[in-house]
Design a protein around this motif. Structure first.
Motif, PDB file in Angstrom:
ATOM      1  N   ARG A 170      44.086  39.339  45.174  1.00  0.00           N
ATOM      2  CA  ARG A 170      44.292  38.302  46.021  1.00  0.00           C
ATOM      3  C   ARG A 170      43.576  37.206  45.610  1.00  0.00           C
ATOM      4  O   ARG A 170      43.885  35.882  45.787  1.00  0.00           O
ATOM      5  CB  ARG A 170      44.295  38.514  47.497  1.00  0.00           C
ATOM      6  N   ASP A 171      42.104  37.357  45.343  1.00  0.00           N
ATOM      7  CA  ASP A 171      41.274  36.144  45.114  1.00  0.00           C
ATOM      8  C   ASP A 171      41.099  35.670  43.673  1.00  0.00           C
ATOM      9  O   ASP A 171      40.414  35.073  43.136  1.00  0.00           O
ATOM     10  CB  ASP A 171      39.857  36.715  45.598  1.00  0.00           C
ATOM     11  N   GLY A 172      42.398  36.118  42.756  1.00  0.00           N
ATOM     12  CA  GLY A 172      42.303  35.931  41.604  1.00  0.00           C
ATOM     13  C   GLY A 172      41.312  36.361  40.691  1.00  0.00           C
ATOM     14  O   GLY A 172      41.287  35.939  39.592  1.00  0.00           O
ATOM     15  N   LEU A 173      40.610  37.671  41.051  1.00  0.00           N
ATOM     16  CA  LEU A 173      40.197  38.508  40.113  1.00  0.00           C
ATOM     17  C   LEU A 173      40.589  39.410  39.383  1.00  0.00           C
ATOM     18  O   LEU A 173      41.515  40.117  40.180  1.00  0.00           O
ATOM     19  CB  LEU A 173      38.738  38.775  40.802  1.00  0.00           C
ATOM     20  N   ALA A 174      40.126  39.988  38.376  1.00  0.00           N
ATOM     21  CA  ALA A 174      40.761  40.977  37.881  1.00  0.00           C
ATOM     22  C   ALA A 174      40.675  42.401  38.442  1.00  0.00           C
ATOM     23  O   ALA A 174      39.581  42.501  39.420  1.00  0.00           O
ATOM     24  CB  ALA A 174      40.088  41.229  36.280  1.00  0.00           C
ATOM     25  N   PRO A 175      41.190  43.427  38.432  1.00  0.00           N
ATOM     26  CA  PRO A 175      41.138  44.560  39.254  1.00  0.00           C
ATOM     27  C   PRO A 175      39.926  44.983  38.958  1.00  0.00           C
ATOM     28  O   PRO A 175      39.513  45.219  37.551  1.00  0.00           O
ATOM     29  CB  PRO A 175      42.325  45.251  38.774  1.00  0.00           C
ATOM     30  N   ARG A 176      39.498  45.853  39.731  1.00  0.00           N
ATOM     31  CA  ARG A 176      38.092  46.655  39.368  1.00  0.00           C
ATOM     32  C   ARG A 176      38.276  47.436  38.137  1.00  0.00           C
ATOM     33  O   ARG A 176      39.192  48.248  38.024  1.00  0.00           O
ATOM     34  CB  ARG A 176      37.677  47.460  40.733  1.00  0.00           C
ATOM     35  N   LYS A 177      37.365  47.256  37.003  1.00  0.00           N
ATOM     36  CA  LYS A 177      37.374  48.020  36.002  1.00  0.00           C
ATOM     37  C   LYS A 177      36.331  49.004  35.838  1.00  0.00           C
ATOM     38  O   LYS A 177      35.108  48.665  36.038  1.00  0.00           O
ATOM     39  CB  LYS A 177      37.243  47.136  34.695  1.00  0.00           C
ATOM     40  N   GLN A 178      36.862  50.099  35.613  1.00  0.00           N
ATOM     41  CA  GLN A 178      35.762  51.265  35.218  1.00  0.00           C
ATOM     42  C   GLN A 178      34.920  50.876  34.232  1.00  0.00           C
ATOM     43  O   GLN A 178      35.341  50.461  33.086  1.00  0.00           O
ATOM     44  CB  GLN A 178      36.534  52.490  34.988  1.00  0.00           C
ATOM     45  N   GLY A 179      33.492  51.139  34.491  1.00  0.00           N
ATOM     46  CA  GLY A 179      32.514  50.804  33.316  1.00  0.00           C
ATOM     47  C   GLY A 179      32.068  49.209  33.157  1.00  0.00           C
ATOM     48  O   GLY A 179      31.301  49.145  32.338  1.00  0.00           O
ATOM     49  N   ARG A 180      32.853  48.397  33.919  1.00  0.00           N
ATOM     50  CA  ARG A 180      32.451  47.021  33.456  1.00  0.00           C
ATOM     51  C   ARG A 180      31.234  46.615  34.525  1.00  0.00           C
ATOM     52  O   ARG A 180      31.401  46.857  35.785  1.00  0.00           O
ATOM     53  CB  ARG A 180      33.549  46.056  33.655  1.00  0.00           C
ATOM     54  N   ILE A 181      30.344  45.777  33.708  1.00  0.00           N
ATOM     55  CA  ILE A 181      29.180  45.310  34.821  1.00  0.00           C
ATOM     56  C   ILE A 181      29.129  44.171  34.745  1.00  0.00           C
ATOM     57  O   ILE A 181      29.089  43.281  33.761  1.00  0.00           O
ATOM     58  CB  ILE A 181      27.997  46.116  34.230  1.00  0.00           C
ATOM     59  N   LEU A 182      29.003  43.381  35.952  1.00  0.00           N
ATOM     60  CA  LEU A 182      28.603  41.809  35.918  1.00  0.00           C
ATOM     61  C   LEU A 182      27.006  41.578  36.104  1.00  0.00           C
ATOM     62  O   LEU A 182      26.365  42.154  36.738  1.00  0.00           O
ATOM     63  CB  LEU A 182      29.322  41.089  36.995  1.00  0.00           C
ATOM     64  N   VAL A 183      26.630  40.799  35.116  1.00  0.00           N
ATOM     65  CA  VAL A 183      25.170  40.325  35.121  1.00  0.00           C
ATOM     66  C   VAL A 183      25.266  38.905  36.008  1.00  0.00           C
ATOM     67  O   VAL A 183      25.880  37.971  35.450  1.00  0.00           O
ATOM     68  CB  VAL A 183      24.645  40.146  33.715  1.00  0.00           C
ATOM     69  N   LEU A 184      24.600  38.919  36.874  1.00  0.00           N
ATOM     70  CA  LEU A 184      24.416  37.661  37.747  1.00  0.00           C
ATOM     71  C   LEU A 184      23.410  36.981  37.488  1.00  0.00           C
ATOM     72  O   LEU A 184      22.181  37.516  37.907  1.00  0.00           O
ATOM     73  CB  LEU A 184      24.867  37.966  39.397  1.00  0.00           C
ATOM     74  N   ALA A 185      23.057  35.954  36.816  1.00  0.00           N
ATOM     75  CA  ALA A 185      21.629  35.684  36.487  1.00  0.00           C
ATOM     76  C   ALA A 185      21.581  33.962  36.673  1.00  0.00           C
ATOM     77  O   ALA A 185      22.469  33.310  36.945  1.00  0.00           O
ATOM     78  CB  ALA A 185      21.753  35.604  34.845  1.00  0.00           C
ATOM     79  N   CYS A 186      20.069  33.697  36.596  1.00  0.00           N
ATOM     80  CA  CYS A 186      19.726  32.370  36.671  1.00  0.00           C
ATOM     81  C   CYS A 186      20.287  31.598  35.398  1.00  0.00           C
ATOM     82  O   CYS A 186      20.082  32.283  34.390  1.00  0.00           O
ATOM     83  CB  CYS A 186      18.375  32.361  36.871  1.00  0.00           C
ATOM     84  N   GLY A 187      20.786  30.449  35.673  1.00  0.00           N
ATOM     85  CA  GLY A 187      21.253  29.686  34.171  1.00  0.00           C
ATOM     86  C   GLY A 187      20.211  29.352  33.118  1.00  0.00           C
ATOM     87  O   GLY A 187      20.556  29.380  31.997  1.00  0.00           O
ATOM     88  N   ALA A 188      19.041  29.751  33.810  1.00  0.00           N
ATOM     89  CA  ALA A 188      17.884  29.561  32.723  1.00  0.00           C
ATOM     90  C   ALA A 188      17.766  30.669  31.696  1.00  0.00           C
ATOM     91  O   ALA A 188      17.285  30.598  30.598  1.00  0.00           O
ATOM     92  CB  ALA A 188      16.459  29.220  33.295  1.00  0.00           C
ATOM     93  N   LEU A 189      18.510  31.849  32.051  1.00  0.00           N
ATOM     94  CA  LEU A 189      18.520  32.976  31.198  1.00  0.00           C
ATOM     95  C   LEU A 189      19.808  33.283  30.488  1.00  0.00           C
ATOM     96  O   LEU A 189      19.888  34.181  29.668  1.00  0.00           O
ATOM     97  CB  LEU A 189      18.282  34.211  32.031  1.00  0.00           C
ATOM     98  N   ALA A 190      20.518  32.456  30.721  1.00  0.00           N
ATOM     99  CA  ALA A 190      22.192  32.379  30.023  1.00  0.00           C
ATOM    100  C   ALA A 190      21.884  32.505  28.333  1.00  0.00           C
ATOM    101  O   ALA A 190      22.661  33.695  27.791  1.00  0.00           O
ATOM    102  CB  ALA A 190      22.919  31.271  30.335  1.00  0.00           C
ATOM    103  N   HIS A 191      21.313  31.675  27.676  1.00  0.00           N
ATOM    104  CA  HIS A 191      21.064  31.853  26.570  1.00  0.00           C
ATOM    105  C   HIS A 191      20.788  33.060  25.834  1.00  0.00           C
ATOM    106  O   HIS A 191      21.223  33.761  25.036  1.00  0.00           O
ATOM    107  CB  HIS A 191      20.234  30.648  25.878  1.00  0.00           C
ATOM    108  N   GLU A 192      19.630  33.598  26.445  1.00  0.00           N
ATOM    109  CA  GLU A 192      18.953  34.806  26.137  1.00  0.00           C
ATOM    110  C   GLU A 192      19.902  35.977  26.359  1.00  0.00           C
ATOM    111  O   GLU A 192      19.885  37.078  25.624  1.00  0.00           O
ATOM    112  CB  GLU A 192      17.559  34.934  26.987  1.00  0.00           C
ATOM    113  N   ILE A 193      20.412  35.961  27.513  1.00  0.00           N
ATOM    114  CA  ILE A 193      21.230  37.134  28.128  1.00  0.00           C
ATOM    115  C   ILE A 193      22.619  37.220  26.976  1.00  0.00           C
ATOM    116  O   ILE A 193      22.899  38.409  26.175  1.00  0.00           O
ATOM    117  CB  ILE A 193      21.940  37.185  29.451  1.00  0.00           C
TER     118      ILE A 193
END
Length: 219
Positions: free
Chosen positions: A16-39
């Motif tokens: 309903r929120d426009g997100l893909a259904p929960r996927k087994q094994g997928r991980i989200l890294v929620l980061a500071c934008g200052a680390l985007a390039h390195e990640i």
């Protein structure tokens, strides 16, 4: 909020929120934008295709009190789409509030007081103790964004005479280099000269950021 590595979901069915259904094994890294390039670099070089990245604005380091609530909002938004969420922030000036938020939400985060510590390695950084109380640090990101994140916020572009008031108690600028990049080395050296500080370059690589992400990716 930006999602620099997100791609269209394989399953076209969305929640309903426009997100893909929960996927087994997928991980989200929620980061500071200052680390985007390195990640992004670490994800690519290690083939961590099951890791996605979303970032909060890097400029929020200037107002760290905003970070815990923003992280909580992002975790709530993305939680149903991922098997796990990892917060790629250290304490970052939140006075322990970010850690408390992550513990309450049941998500892990990087250990350490700030990125200068975990890039060098928290244990090694702690060994310096008060011996580096007079050091001003730059990372690859801050070297690239020196004008935006240091000079302009302090008003030194308009009032350069304020330099010694801000930096008079510093003696050295230490550039913690994540990569071997002669151009960045030159830029960091120029930043030290602009602040009237002695210059030192330390190659740290990705430090505990890589160690933490490797553990998350393996889990």
């Amino acid at each position: 909020m930006t999602d620099p590595t997100q791609s269209a979901p394989e399953d076209a069915t969305l929640t309903r929120d426009g997100l893909a259904p929960r996927k087994q094994g997928r991980i989200l890294v929620l980061a500071c934008g200052a680390l985007a390039h390195e990640i992004i670099a670490l994800i690519r070089v290690n083939g961590w295709e099951h890791l996605d990245l979303t970032c909060l604005p890097a400029i929020w380091h200037n107002t760290p009190e905003r970070i815990p609530a923003a992280v909580e909002e992002a975790v709530a938004k993305h939680r149903d789409a991922y098997e796990a969420i990892f917060v790629a922030y250290a304490d970052c000036g939140s006075g322990g509030q970010l850690q408390a938020t992550c513990e309450r939400l049941g998500v892990e985060m990087i250990e350490g007081p700030h990125c200068y510590s975990f890039f060098e390695g928290n244990d090694r950084f702690a060994e310096h103790g008060d011996g580096e109380i007079d050091v001003f640090y730059l990372t690859d990101f801050l070297t690239r964004q020196f004008e935006t994140f240091v000079i302009k916020p302090l008003g030194l572009d308009r009032h350069p005479e304020l330099r010694d008031m801000y930096f008079g108690h510093y003696t050295r600028l230490v550039y913690q280099a994540q990569t071997d990049n002669p151009k960045l080395d030159e830029m960091a050296r120029a930043a030290a000269a602009r602040l009237g500080l002695a210059y030192e370059r330390r190659f740290t690589g990705y430090g505990d950021l890589e160690t933490s992400l490797r553990a998350v990716a393996k889990d």
